[in-house]
Design a protein around this motif. Structure first.
Motif, PDB file in Angstrom:
ATOM      1  N   GLU A   2      -7.936  -6.600   1.847  1.00  0.00           N
ATOM      2  CA  GLU A   2      -8.978  -5.672   1.406  1.00  0.00           C
ATOM      3  C   GLU A   2     -10.110  -5.605   2.441  1.00  0.00           C
ATOM      4  O   GLU A   2     -10.577  -6.620   2.943  1.00  0.00           O
ATOM      5  CB  GLU A   2      -9.540  -6.170   0.071  1.00  0.00           C
ATOM      6  CG  GLU A   2     -10.383  -5.185  -0.689  1.00  0.00           C
ATOM      7  CD  GLU A   2      -9.591  -3.980  -1.193  1.00  0.00           C
ATOM      8  OE1 GLU A   2     -10.206  -2.917  -1.322  1.00  0.00           O
ATOM      9  OE2 GLU A   2      -8.368  -4.112  -1.432  1.00  0.00           O
ATOM     10  N   ILE A   3     -10.521  -4.382   2.744  1.00  0.00           N
ATOM     11  CA  ILE A   3     -11.634  -4.212   3.674  1.00  0.00           C
ATOM     12  C   ILE A   3     -12.934  -4.277   2.871  1.00  0.00           C
ATOM     13  O   ILE A   3     -13.099  -3.552   1.886  1.00  0.00           O
ATOM     14  CB  ILE A   3     -11.554  -2.848   4.398  1.00  0.00           C
ATOM     15  CG1 ILE A   3     -10.167  -2.625   5.013  1.00  0.00           C
ATOM     16  CG2 ILE A   3     -12.656  -2.718   5.431  1.00  0.00           C
ATOM     17  CD1 ILE A   3      -9.842  -3.450   6.200  1.00  0.00           C
ATOM     18  N   GLU A   4     -13.843  -5.113   3.304  1.00  0.00           N
ATOM     19  CA  GLU A   4     -15.102  -5.294   2.566  1.00  0.00           C
ATOM     20  C   GLU A   4     -16.137  -4.263   3.027  1.00  0.00           C
ATOM     21  O   GLU A   4     -17.080  -4.578   3.753  1.00  0.00           O
ATOM     22  CB  GLU A   4     -15.597  -6.729   2.774  1.00  0.00           C
ATOM     23  CG  GLU A   4     -14.638  -7.749   2.188  1.00  0.00           C
ATOM     24  CD  GLU A   4     -14.916  -9.179   2.658  1.00  0.00           C
ATOM     25  OE1 GLU A   4     -14.377 -10.091   2.034  1.00  0.00           O
ATOM     26  OE2 GLU A   4     -15.653  -9.383   3.631  1.00  0.00           O
ATOM     27  N   LYS A   5     -15.935  -3.044   2.582  1.00  0.00           N
ATOM     28  CA  LYS A   5     -16.765  -1.945   3.079  1.00  0.00           C
ATOM     29  C   LYS A   5     -18.229  -2.090   2.681  1.00  0.00           C
ATOM     30  O   LYS A   5     -19.125  -1.580   3.364  1.00  0.00           O
ATOM     31  CB  LYS A   5     -16.213  -0.603   2.583  1.00  0.00           C
ATOM     32  CG  LYS A   5     -14.870  -0.265   3.215  1.00  0.00           C
ATOM     33  CD  LYS A   5     -14.394   1.100   2.823  1.00  0.00           C
ATOM     34  CE  LYS A   5     -13.042   1.377   3.473  1.00  0.00           C
ATOM     35  NZ  LYS A   5     -12.444   2.629   3.041  1.00  0.00           N
ATOM     36  N   GLU A   6     -18.450  -2.779   1.574  1.00  0.00           N
ATOM     37  CA  GLU A   6     -19.838  -2.954   1.139  1.00  0.00           C
ATOM     38  C   GLU A   6     -20.614  -3.868   2.095  1.00  0.00           C
ATOM     39  O   GLU A   6     -21.845  -3.876   2.093  1.00  0.00           O
ATOM     40  CB  GLU A   6     -19.880  -3.523  -0.297  1.00  0.00           C
ATOM     41  CG  GLU A   6     -19.459  -4.970  -0.472  1.00  0.00           C
ATOM     42  CD  GLU A   6     -17.952  -5.209  -0.346  1.00  0.00           C
ATOM     43  OE1 GLU A   6     -17.209  -4.226  -0.223  1.00  0.00           O
ATOM     44  OE2 GLU A   6     -17.531  -6.382  -0.333  1.00  0.00           O
ATOM     45  N   ASP A   7     -19.881  -4.616   2.925  1.00  0.00           N
ATOM     46  CA  ASP A   7     -20.544  -5.551   3.844  1.00  0.00           C
ATOM     47  C   ASP A   7     -20.501  -5.064   5.299  1.00  0.00           C
ATOM     48  O   ASP A   7     -20.983  -5.727   6.189  1.00  0.00           O
ATOM     49  CB  ASP A   7     -19.856  -6.925   3.726  1.00  0.00           C
ATOM     50  CG  ASP A   7     -20.635  -8.021   4.428  1.00  0.00           C
ATOM     51  OD1 ASP A   7     -21.890  -7.982   4.389  1.00  0.00           O
ATOM     52  OD2 ASP A   7     -19.993  -8.901   5.047  1.00  0.00           O
ATOM     53  N   ASN A  48     -24.192   0.849   4.259  1.00  0.00           N
ATOM     54  CA  ASN A  48     -22.855   0.244   4.332  1.00  0.00           C
ATOM     55  C   ASN A  48     -21.786   1.309   4.525  1.00  0.00           C
ATOM     56  O   ASN A  48     -22.083   2.495   4.652  1.00  0.00           O
ATOM     57  CB  ASN A  48     -22.589  -0.638   3.106  1.00  0.00           C
ATOM     58  CG  ASN A  48     -22.519   0.173   1.831  1.00  0.00           C
ATOM     59  OD1 ASN A  48     -22.056   1.313   1.848  1.00  0.00           O
ATOM     60  ND2 ASN A  48     -22.985  -0.408   0.731  1.00  0.00           N
ATOM     61  N   TYR A 201     -10.922  -9.658  10.576  1.00  0.00           N
ATOM     62  CA  TYR A 201      -9.638  -9.038  10.216  1.00  0.00           C
ATOM     63  C   TYR A 201      -8.672  -9.239  11.384  1.00  0.00           C
ATOM     64  O   TYR A 201      -9.096  -9.460  12.523  1.00  0.00           O
ATOM     65  CB  TYR A 201      -9.820  -7.540   9.937  1.00  0.00           C
ATOM     66  CG  TYR A 201     -10.796  -7.298   8.814  1.00  0.00           C
ATOM     67  CD1 TYR A 201     -10.360  -7.202   7.498  1.00  0.00           C
ATOM     68  CD2 TYR A 201     -12.164  -7.211   9.061  1.00  0.00           C
ATOM     69  CE1 TYR A 201     -11.265  -7.013   6.456  1.00  0.00           C
ATOM     70  CE2 TYR A 201     -13.077  -7.021   8.036  1.00  0.00           C
ATOM     71  CZ  TYR A 201     -12.623  -6.923   6.732  1.00  0.00           C
ATOM     72  OH  TYR A 201     -13.522  -6.745   5.721  1.00  0.00           O
ATOM     73  N   SER A 225     -19.555 -15.755   4.044  1.00  0.00           N
ATOM     74  CA  SER A 225     -18.224 -16.173   3.576  1.00  0.00           C
ATOM     75  C   SER A 225     -17.707 -17.292   4.471  1.00  0.00           C
ATOM     76  O   SER A 225     -18.123 -17.425   5.625  1.00  0.00           O
ATOM     77  CB  SER A 225     -17.237 -15.011   3.661  1.00  0.00           C
ATOM     78  OG  SER A 225     -17.787 -13.865   3.068  1.00  0.00           O
ATOM     79  N   ARG A 238     -18.004 -12.031  10.439  1.00  0.00           N
ATOM     80  CA  ARG A 238     -17.193 -11.276   9.477  1.00  0.00           C
ATOM     81  C   ARG A 238     -17.851  -9.944   9.101  1.00  0.00           C
ATOM     82  O   ARG A 238     -19.032  -9.889   8.771  1.00  0.00           O
ATOM     83  CB  ARG A 238     -17.005 -12.131   8.225  1.00  0.00           C
ATOM     84  CG  ARG A 238     -16.029 -11.559   7.207  1.00  0.00           C
ATOM     85  CD  ARG A 238     -15.997 -12.519   6.039  1.00  0.00           C
ATOM     86  NE  ARG A 238     -15.178 -12.011   4.968  1.00  0.00           N
ATOM     87  CZ  ARG A 238     -13.881 -12.251   4.851  1.00  0.00           C
ATOM     88  NH1 ARG A 238     -13.275 -12.992   5.748  1.00  0.00           N
ATOM     89  NH2 ARG A 238     -13.190 -11.766   3.845  1.00  0.00           N
ATOM     90  N   ASN A 239     -17.066  -8.907   9.191  1.00  0.00           N
ATOM     91  CA  ASN A 239     -17.502  -7.536   8.902  1.00  0.00           C
ATOM     92  C   ASN A 239     -18.513  -6.985   9.921  1.00  0.00           C
ATOM     93  O   ASN A 239     -19.090  -5.926   9.721  1.00  0.00           O
ATOM     94  CB  ASN A 239     -18.073  -7.403   7.483  1.00  0.00           C
ATOM     95  CG  ASN A 239     -16.996  -7.659   6.454  1.00  0.00           C
ATOM     96  OD1 ASN A 239     -15.879  -7.172   6.592  1.00  0.00           O
ATOM     97  ND2 ASN A 239     -17.305  -8.454   5.434  1.00  0.00           N
ATOM     98  N   LYS A 469     -24.214  -8.960   5.120  1.00  0.00           N
ATOM     99  CA  LYS A 469     -24.561 -10.339   4.707  1.00  0.00           C
ATOM    100  C   LYS A 469     -25.053 -11.137   5.916  1.00  0.00           C
ATOM    101  O   LYS A 469     -25.982 -11.951   5.814  1.00  0.00           O
ATOM    102  CB  LYS A 469     -23.325 -11.027   4.124  1.00  0.00           C
ATOM    103  CG  LYS A 469     -22.969 -10.589   2.718  1.00  0.00           C
ATOM    104  CD  LYS A 469     -21.769 -11.422   2.264  1.00  0.00           C
ATOM    105  CE  LYS A 469     -21.087 -10.825   1.067  1.00  0.00           C
ATOM    106  NZ  LYS A 469     -19.757 -11.419   0.850  1.00  0.00           N
TER     107      LYS A 469
END
Lengths: 477, 443
Positions: A2-7, A48, A201, A225, A238-239, A469
């Protein structure tokens, strides 16, 4: 996965065509405490990647010195990639990138040793100029109250018909990143792993790109994370991504004067046609954007956004699209003369792609952006060019490799004295001649020697473009 | 005389306490190499393409065996080894004497005779597996063919706006170019046809021909033994079975060894990588040396030796993009592995040539898979370099900085050298019209 688009900061996901007014603010902190307060203040404004903002988008990225100034722990700082830590203007890197001669960082307007230290870039995108001014004004007030120096205000412009200043349609070829846009509708081999552009990723090698980390104890608020490869560390990268920013000025008048000077044709229209033809050979596309591979003899707007072509079988010898043309160098697709087959070439070249998000700056030489008008326009002595911005998971393998091996290297594709005709550094000395452009043709090639510089680097730096984050973490130190 | 490319590798042990002064001397040789009155006038060597002198640190194998501090001299040359030795010694005897005075088993207090020096060098030479990207082309040819190409380019530059010239058919354009070349006495050599010699063929392919012939004979004898049993056919069958058993032994032994716990290499610091890449300041080609002990286990030196022996036999069919020359050597009784390559552009791009291609990653594993610090392989060719991060870490951790590096023709990439040679070969002699069209595209 899953791509954490909110981050993820939204600029990685989209170029904000609906937000044509934008500006990049190059900043320097003077007080760690106030800088952190400023970052805390703007954290909630950072856009985001979930949905396209309709009015305003705000993004921020940091230099190594910026993170150092903000008090990021030295262990974390050392976990960033080497080019990011050393900076774009490190002396050997100048050689690697071709930032020599007239592109030497000593001549830059921002970035490098002769200019004020850069800590951060704030990127504002707005639906119109009024809104941009309003948002900018708010930030100016914040700068003032948080003792932040605005080193440079870099304005941008959106040119008519999606063109760049020379008069050619731009940004047609972009890698399609898995997890975004239309990637799910395409065969997997036509898409690029997310980890090529976003940290955290997997990339082409089925590995996680190197990503900066924080010791668990140092993430007091527990915003980050865990690192996938090491659960004892928190993943600061990350992200996020590495962002390459280079301001490239374009000498439109010099460009077209050179093209015209190569033709002895007395008729103005014919001369203009010849000039456009040569310039298109240098670009690899016609002004409309149509690729020479598809329509080698004349422009055909029907192919304006065509990106479905290869070189190995269609044009191995460069008779349609010259071997040294800009688009063939920056993305050789399935043609690398060092390889034995198209499959091997594609396998190699796909490991070196960029996600571009730059914008032009400066007023166009002619408002119409009709190429024929630009060719014959008079000098207005106004600065213009491109704010080249791209995202990569690995600065060395992606941006620096392309810039060094394909753009700068005058031996690319078996050529002898040709660097990229548009963005290569053109010069000649006892060791190197890189100011030649060769047009492969029958019965034999045509050489254009002593090409002047059409572009010049005016500033640049490597930035860390954190996940949201991670941005909160940096603000909280 | 043949013009096959080869590599000469001389491995000597450095005397205790002599390293510092040796390093200083080598640095002086390197610094002076392009100057008038150089300590070693490399530019007078006609047989040579590249020379490297590199100091190898004392280190330990994973089993704890001590490997001494060494000096490696590696040359890439064309033609007879005897002539190459003679030339090296004739031009560089003083420098060679000074250098090898720092090494064990060099017993000459004063500069020895050339014969004695050659004998010394020969006694410390090592077999190497050698690759070249421009087979058969001598140093002189590289220079001359580039001058020829430059002259033709200038000639064509003048013709490229001449409508009359452009209206000629390709055959007549070629004739015009031929006439231009003939009008220049300095290019007399280019008017003579390029001859293929048996010496060249045999020196390059002879080993492979003999190897395949022996294998073919053994297979034929074994088959014959089924129908007409006899002593000779029985010997053939036994030898073939022995060969198969030996290969099986190597493969099984290696597979067992591959399951040993991997000893990861400690990544080198960014400062060290910076120190390495900062040496890559040559605008066209650079050098990379990777030297490391082998992984644990006695099967590894044997497997690697057999692999390198085989690769040397089939080297004519191998291909490594962007490489001018490369070599693989085992030293210290096979316990230490040496790889050195001269390639276009920088090591970042060059290192990627191996791991960005699935096919080349497999080839890489077959050799590099034995080197300490490189990722774990499976069945000799799988895994390994697929771990791109592990591979790059291994390369950088084991990369050494050469004290002396000399290269001829610094301004030419490997594709340039090969293209210039094609231009020369196609300039005279019979060509069909389609061949002339293709030849003109090389200009």
């Amino acid at each position: 996965m899953e791509i954490e688009k909110e981050d993820i900061q939204g600029l990685i996901a989209r170029g904000y065509k609906n937000l044509p007014s934008s500006a990049y603010l190059i900043l320097q902190f003077t007080s760690k405490k106030r800088a952190s307060q400023y970052l805390e203040t703007i954290t909630s404004h950072i856009s985001n990647a979930i949905a396209a903002p309709e009015i305003i988008a705000t993004h921020a990225a940091f230099t190594y010195k910026g993170l150092e100034f903000l008090g990021v722990h030295k262990d974390t700082l050392s976990s960033f990639s080497r080019p990011f830590k050393e900076g774009m203007t490190e002396s050997h890197r100048q050689f690697v990138l071709g930032d020599i001669e007239y592109n030497n960082p000593n001549t830059w307007n921002w970035g490098g040793a002769n200019n004020p230290t850069i800590h951060m870039v704030l990127m504002l995108f707005a639906v119109n100029d009024t809104k941009l001014r309003e948002v900018y004004s708010n930030h100016q007030n914040l700068f003032s109250t948080h003792d932040i120096l605005e080193i440079k205000y870099l304005s941008t412009t959106v040119l008519k018909d999606k063109k760049e200043h020379f008069g050619f349609r731009d940004s047609i070829s972009q890698p399609i990143m898995r997890g975004f846009g239309k990637s799910n509708e395409l065969p997997k081999e036509d898409t690029t792993p997310t980890g090529e552009f976003i940290l955290g990723y997997k990339n082409w090698y089925d590995q996680y790109p190197d990503s900066p980390h924080v010791k668990k104890d140092n993430d007091i608020r527990e915003v980050l994370s865990n690192k996938k490869e090491n659960q004892n560390l928190k993943d600061l990268g990350r992200n996020g991504s590495y962002m390459v920013f280079r301001q490239i000025s374009q000498d439109v008048l010099e460009f077209w004067n050179y093209m015209k000077s190569t033709s002895s044709e007395p008729n103005v229209d014919k001369k203009t046609e010849n000039a456009i033809q040569l310039a298109s050979k240098m670009v690899g596309r016609w002004p409309s954007g149509a690729p020479l591979i598809k329509t080698p003899e004349k422009d055909n707007p029907d192919y304006a956004t065509d990106n479905d072509f290869k070189y190995w079988n269609e044009d191995f010898n460069g008779l349609k699209c010259p071997l040294g043309s800009h688009i063939r160098r920056t993305n050789p697709r399935d043609w690398l003369l060092t390889e034995k087959t198209d499959v091997e070439s594609k396998e190699m070249s796909q490991k070196h792609r960029l996600l571009r998000r730059g914008r032009s700056y400066g007023d166009p030489l002619v408002d119409s952006m009709v190429t024929e008008d630009i060719v014959n326009a008079n000098d207005d002595s106004q600065p213009r060019g491109l704010h080249f911005i791209c995202f990569v998971g690995d600065i060395t393998r992606q941006f620096e490799f392309i810039q060094n091996s394909w753009v700068k290297f005058h031996k690319f594709g078996g050529l002898y004295d040709d660097s990229d005709p548009l963005i290569g550094t053109h010069y000649s000395n006892s060791e190197i001649t890189s100011d030649t452009f060769t047009v492969q043709s029958k019965p034999f090639r045509r050489r254009y020697c002593n090409m002047p510089a059409f572009t010049k680097i005016e500033g640049g730096e490597y930035f860390f473009f954190p996940g949201i984050k991670a941005f909160q973490y940096i603000a909280s130190i | 005389m043949h013009t096959v490319h080869n590599g000469l590798t001389i491995s000597t042990q450095i005397k205790s306490g002599q390293r510092e002064s040796l390093e200083q001397l080598l640095n002086e040789i390197n610094d002076s190499k392009d100057r008038e009155g150089a300590i070693f006038e490399f530019n007078k060597l006609a047989t040579v393409h590249f020379i490297t002198w590199i100091i190898v640190n004392a280190e330990e194998t994973p089993e704890g065996k001590k490997l001494p501090e060494r000096l490696l001299l590696m040359t890439s040359y064309t033609g007879s080894k005897k002539v190459h030795y003679a030339e090296l010694v004739e031009i560089g005897i003083t420098a060679l004497h000074e250098v090898y005075s720092h090494c064990e088993d060099y017993s000459y207090e004063n500069c020895p005779t050339r014969d004695h020096m050659v004998r010394f060098l020969k006694s410390f030479s090592k077999a190497n597996t050698y690759y070249t990207g421009f087979q058969y082309i001598t140093h002189l040819q590289v220079v001359q063919e580039n001058q020829l190409r430059d002259a033709i380019q200038l000639y064509l530059d003048k013709q490229q706006d001449d409508e009359e010239f452009l209206s000629l058919d390709v055959r007549n354009i070629r004739i015009k170019i031929q006439e231009f070349v003939k009008s220049k006495p300095e290019f007399d050599w280019a008017t003579k046809p390029v001859k293929k010699t048996f010496g060249n063929f045999w020196n390059l392919y002879g080993g492979m021909v003999i190897m395949l012939s022996v294998l073919g004979i053994l297979i034929l004898l074994s088959i014959a033994h089924i129908f007409i049993p006899g002593i000779i056919t029985l010997v053939g069958l036994c030898l073939l079975i022995s060969l198969i058993l030996f290969i099986a032994f190597l493969l099984i032994g290696l597979r067992i060894n591959e399951s040993n716990p991997h000893i990861p290499v400690t990544p080198v610091s960014d400062q060290r990588i910076h120190e390495i890449v900062s040496k890559e300041t040559f605008p066209v080609k650079n050098e990379m040396s990777v030297i490391t002990p082998l992984k644990t286990g006695s099967i590894r030196p044997i497997f690697l030796a057999v692999t390198l022996w085989l690769v040397q036999r089939v080297r004519a069919s191998s291909y490594i993009p962007s490489v001018h020359t490369a070599r693989w050597v085992q030293i210290d009784k096979g316990k230490r592995f040496v790889f050195i390559a001269y390639f276009d552009n920088t090591s970042e791009g060059y290192a990627h040539d191996f791991v960005d291609s699935t096919k080349r990653t497999r080839n890489l594993n077959l050799i590099f898979g034995h080197a300490l610090g490189f990722p774990v392989t499976r069945f000799a060719i799988l895994g390994g370099g697929k771990d791109r991060k592990g591979y790059i870490t291994g390369v950088r951790a084991n990369q050494k900085i050469a004290q002396v590096w000399y290269s001829t023709n610094q301004t030419l990439g490997i594709l340039n050298i090969k293209n210039n040679n094609e231009i020369r070969k196609g300039l005279f002699g019979k060509l069909k019209e389609e061949e002339i069209e293709q030849w003109l595209l090389k200009l």
